[in-house]
Structures are given as C-alpha cells and as structure tokens.
Design a protein around this motif. Structure first.
Motif, PDB file in Angstrom:
ATOM      1  N   GLY A 178      -2.559   1.566   3.231  1.00 62.00           N
ATOM      2  CA  GLY A 178      -3.792   2.249   2.858  1.00 62.00           C
ATOM      3  C   GLY A 178      -3.850   3.724   3.204  1.00 62.00           C
ATOM      4  O   GLY A 178      -4.895   4.353   3.052  1.00 62.00           O
ATOM      5  N   ALA A 179      -2.757   4.301   3.651  1.00 56.65           N
ATOM      6  CA  ALA A 179      -2.708   5.727   3.976  1.00 56.65           C
ATOM      7  C   ALA A 179      -1.911   6.474   2.908  1.00 56.65           C
ATOM      8  O   ALA A 179      -1.304   5.862   2.029  1.00 56.65           O
ATOM      9  N   GLU A 180      -1.908   7.787   2.993  1.00 58.65           N
ATOM     10  CA  GLU A 180      -1.105   8.570   2.064  1.00 58.65           C
ATOM     11  C   GLU A 180       0.375   8.376   2.379  1.00 58.65           C
ATOM     12  O   GLU A 180       0.748   8.144   3.523  1.00 58.65           O
ATOM     13  N   PRO A 181       1.236   8.483   1.363  1.00 58.83           N
ATOM     14  CA  PRO A 181       2.654   8.152   1.536  1.00 58.83           C
ATOM     15  C   PRO A 181       3.498   9.252   2.184  1.00 58.83           C
ATOM     16  O   PRO A 181       4.123  10.063   1.502  1.00 58.83           O
ATOM     17  N   PHE A 182       3.514   9.245   3.513  1.00 63.11           N
ATOM     18  CA  PHE A 182       4.357  10.168   4.263  1.00 63.11           C
ATOM     19  C   PHE A 182       4.978   9.422   5.429  1.00 63.11           C
ATOM     20  O   PHE A 182       4.301   8.635   6.098  1.00 63.11           O
ATOM     21  N   LEU A 207      15.113   8.947  17.631  1.00 65.19           N
ATOM     22  CA  LEU A 207      14.283   8.791  18.829  1.00 65.19           C
ATOM     23  C   LEU A 207      12.954   8.126  18.523  1.00 65.19           C
ATOM     24  O   LEU A 207      12.411   7.400  19.351  1.00 65.19           O
ATOM     25  N   ARG A 208      12.420   8.416  17.338  1.00 68.84           N
ATOM     26  CA  ARG A 208      11.091   7.889  16.998  1.00 68.84           C
ATOM     27  C   ARG A 208      10.881   7.956  15.492  1.00 68.84           C
ATOM     28  O   ARG A 208      11.353   8.863  14.832  1.00 68.84           O
ATOM     29  N   GLU A 209      10.142   6.977  14.985  1.00 72.94           N
ATOM     30  CA  GLU A 209       9.707   6.942  13.592  1.00 72.94           C
ATOM     31  C   GLU A 209       8.186   6.968  13.569  1.00 72.94           C
ATOM     32  O   GLU A 209       7.540   6.380  14.444  1.00 72.94           O
ATOM     33  N   GLU A 210       7.628   7.633  12.596  1.00 72.13           N
ATOM     34  CA  GLU A 210       6.179   7.646  12.399  1.00 72.13           C
ATOM     35  C   GLU A 210       5.893   7.589  10.910  1.00 72.13           C
ATOM     36  O   GLU A 210       6.703   8.029  10.098  1.00 72.13           O
ATOM     37  N   ARG A 211       4.730   7.062  10.584  1.00 72.79           N
ATOM     38  CA  ARG A 211       4.254   7.109   9.202  1.00 72.79           C
ATOM     39  C   ARG A 211       2.815   7.582   9.231  1.00 72.79           C
ATOM     40  O   ARG A 211       2.157   7.568  10.282  1.00 72.79           O
ATOM     41  N   ALA A 246      -7.652   5.312   8.854  1.00 72.39           N
ATOM     42  CA  ALA A 246      -8.819   5.042   9.701  1.00 72.39           C
ATOM     43  C   ALA A 246      -9.805   6.212   9.714  1.00 72.39           C
ATOM     44  O   ALA A 246     -10.827   6.138  10.379  1.00 72.39           O
ATOM     45  N   GLY A 247      -9.485   7.285   8.980  1.00 72.40           N
ATOM     46  CA  GLY A 247     -10.425   8.390   8.855  1.00 72.40           C
ATOM     47  C   GLY A 247     -10.030   9.665   9.582  1.00 72.40           C
ATOM     48  O   GLY A 247     -10.636  10.707   9.360  1.00 72.40           O
ATOM     49  N   ASP A 248      -9.027   9.626  10.459  1.00 72.80           N
ATOM     50  CA  ASP A 248      -8.580  10.835  11.152  1.00 72.80           C
ATOM     51  C   ASP A 248      -7.485  11.483  10.309  1.00 72.80           C
ATOM     52  O   ASP A 248      -6.339  11.053  10.315  1.00 72.80           O
ATOM     53  N   GLN A 249      -7.841  12.523   9.591  1.00 69.72           N
ATOM     54  CA  GLN A 249      -6.910  13.178   8.669  1.00 69.72           C
ATOM     55  C   GLN A 249      -5.859  14.028   9.370  1.00 69.72           C
ATOM     56  O   GLN A 249      -5.012  14.631   8.711  1.00 69.72           O
ATOM     57  N   THR A 250      -5.878  14.072  10.706  1.00 72.94           N
ATOM     58  CA  THR A 250      -4.829  14.789  11.437  1.00 72.94           C
ATOM     59  C   THR A 250      -3.691  13.875  11.861  1.00 72.94           C
ATOM     60  O   THR A 250      -2.732  14.331  12.482  1.00 72.94           O
ATOM     61  N   ARG A 251      -3.750  12.598  11.507  1.00 71.85           N
ATOM     62  CA  ARG A 251      -2.722  11.638  11.937  1.00 71.85           C
ATOM     63  C   ARG A 251      -1.506  11.648  11.016  1.00 71.85           C
ATOM     64  O   ARG A 251      -1.057  10.631  10.524  1.00 71.85           O
ATOM     65  N   HIS A 252      -0.968  12.845  10.809  1.00 75.89           N
ATOM     66  CA  HIS A 252       0.242  13.009  10.004  1.00 75.89           C
ATOM     67  C   HIS A 252       1.455  12.657  10.866  1.00 75.89           C
ATOM     68  O   HIS A 252       1.483  12.964  12.057  1.00 75.89           O
ATOM     69  N   PRO A 253       2.489  12.054  10.276  1.00 71.37           N
ATOM     70  CA  PRO A 253       3.646  11.642  11.074  1.00 71.37           C
ATOM     71  C   PRO A 253       4.377  12.810  11.725  1.00 71.37           C
ATOM     72  O   PRO A 253       4.875  12.691  12.844  1.00 71.37           O
ATOM     73  N   GLU A 254       4.414  13.951  11.050  1.00 64.76           N
ATOM     74  CA  GLU A 254       5.116  15.104  11.604  1.00 64.76           C
ATOM     75  C   GLU A 254       4.436  15.617  12.868  1.00 64.76           C
ATOM     76  O   GLU A 254       5.106  15.978  13.838  1.00 64.76           O
TER      77      GLU A 254
END
Length: 160
Positions: A26-30, A42-46, A51-59
């Motif tokens: 349900g999030a944008e594809p990044f 070392l780490r993976e993020e997506r 949930a509404g916090d638009q700063t939760r970008h993986p980078e």
C-alpha cells in the motif's frame, strides 16, 4: 551516466523487488539497500509511507540507520542502491550522514515525465537531481534494463 556493473544491476534488481513489496503493502514503489565497502548488504528498506508519514522513504531510513550503526570513517565507502533517484529530502539526509555513492534504477526526470504523461499533479517538492542538492555525492544511473518494470510499478501506483 556511469556504466553499471553486474553487481550494481544485481543490487538494483533487489531494490525493484523491494519497491514491488512496498507497492503491494500500500505504499509507493521504492526500495533501497545499504552495501558496505566489501559488498555485504547491511540493510534493506522499502517505502513505508502508507501509514501517513510521507518522510518514511527507504533512502532516508538507511541514512538514519547508518548514522547510528556504521562508523563515520566507513560511511563514505558504502553504496546506497535504490529503485528511484533520491528526492531532495533523501539526498540531503544522505549527504549529511556522509554516505558514499548512490546507484539508482530510475531517475527523477523519468518519474516526473511518467507522472506528467499520466495526468498526475507534481508533488509538493521540486523534482531535483541528487547532485542539485548534494553536489559532492557520486551518482550512477539510471539502469535502462529496469525502466519498463519500474514504469509499470509506478503506473500501477498511480491507479493505471
């Protein structure tokens, strides 16, 4: 554009898979990876913006994690791989933390053009390149081999 190595493409394919996972959740594809100087992930993020916090970008999440978990003298030799070129917020976080090279599959210019062709409004932040925000960061991309798959993910995210 710098030539991408087979290792670069391997990591970028994983980033695209993480982007697909983000979209399915349900999030944008990044999706992004942090790789140490020896080639270990070392780490993976997506993207976690659903949930509404638009700063939760993986980078940006990787930059925050690296600030706490990677020695300051090692960070410049780490590589961040990502499905999409960093936005200005993520570029700034990357530079402030002192991470090294960024390798992206799809560029900001590509994404902006796709969104415009689908009749979508521009986002709330200027679509600047990484080096417009963080001029000292080495950058490689995009990866033409992944363009069709990325475009399809973003089109799906746009409701198309």
């Amino acid at each position: 554009m710098d030539d991408l190595t087979p290792d670069d493409l391997h990591h970028l394919r994983r980033c695209v898979a993480l982007a697909r996972e983000a979209l399915d959740a349900g999030a944008e594809p990044f999706g992004s990876l942090l790789v140490d100087p020896g080639g270990t992930v070392l780490r993976e993020e997506r993207n976690e913006t659903s949930a509404g916090d638009q700063t939760r970008h993986p980078e940006l999440e990787l930059a925050r994690w690296a600030a706490t978990n990677v020695a300051e003298d090692v960070r410049p030799r780490c590589i961040v791989y990502t499905s999409g070129e960093h936005c200005p917020m993520c570029s700034a976080g990357h530079a402030w933390v002192g991470l090294g090279r960024i390798v992206y599959a799809g560029s900001t210019a590509q994404l902006s053009a796709w969104r415009s062709s689908w009749g979508l409004a521009a986002g709330p932040v200027l679509p600047l390149s990484i080096n417009a925000v963080a001029p000292g960061v080495p950058v490689s991309g995009p990866a033409p081999e992944l363009e069709v798959e990325l475009r399809e993910l973003h089109q799906r995210a746009a409701g198309g």
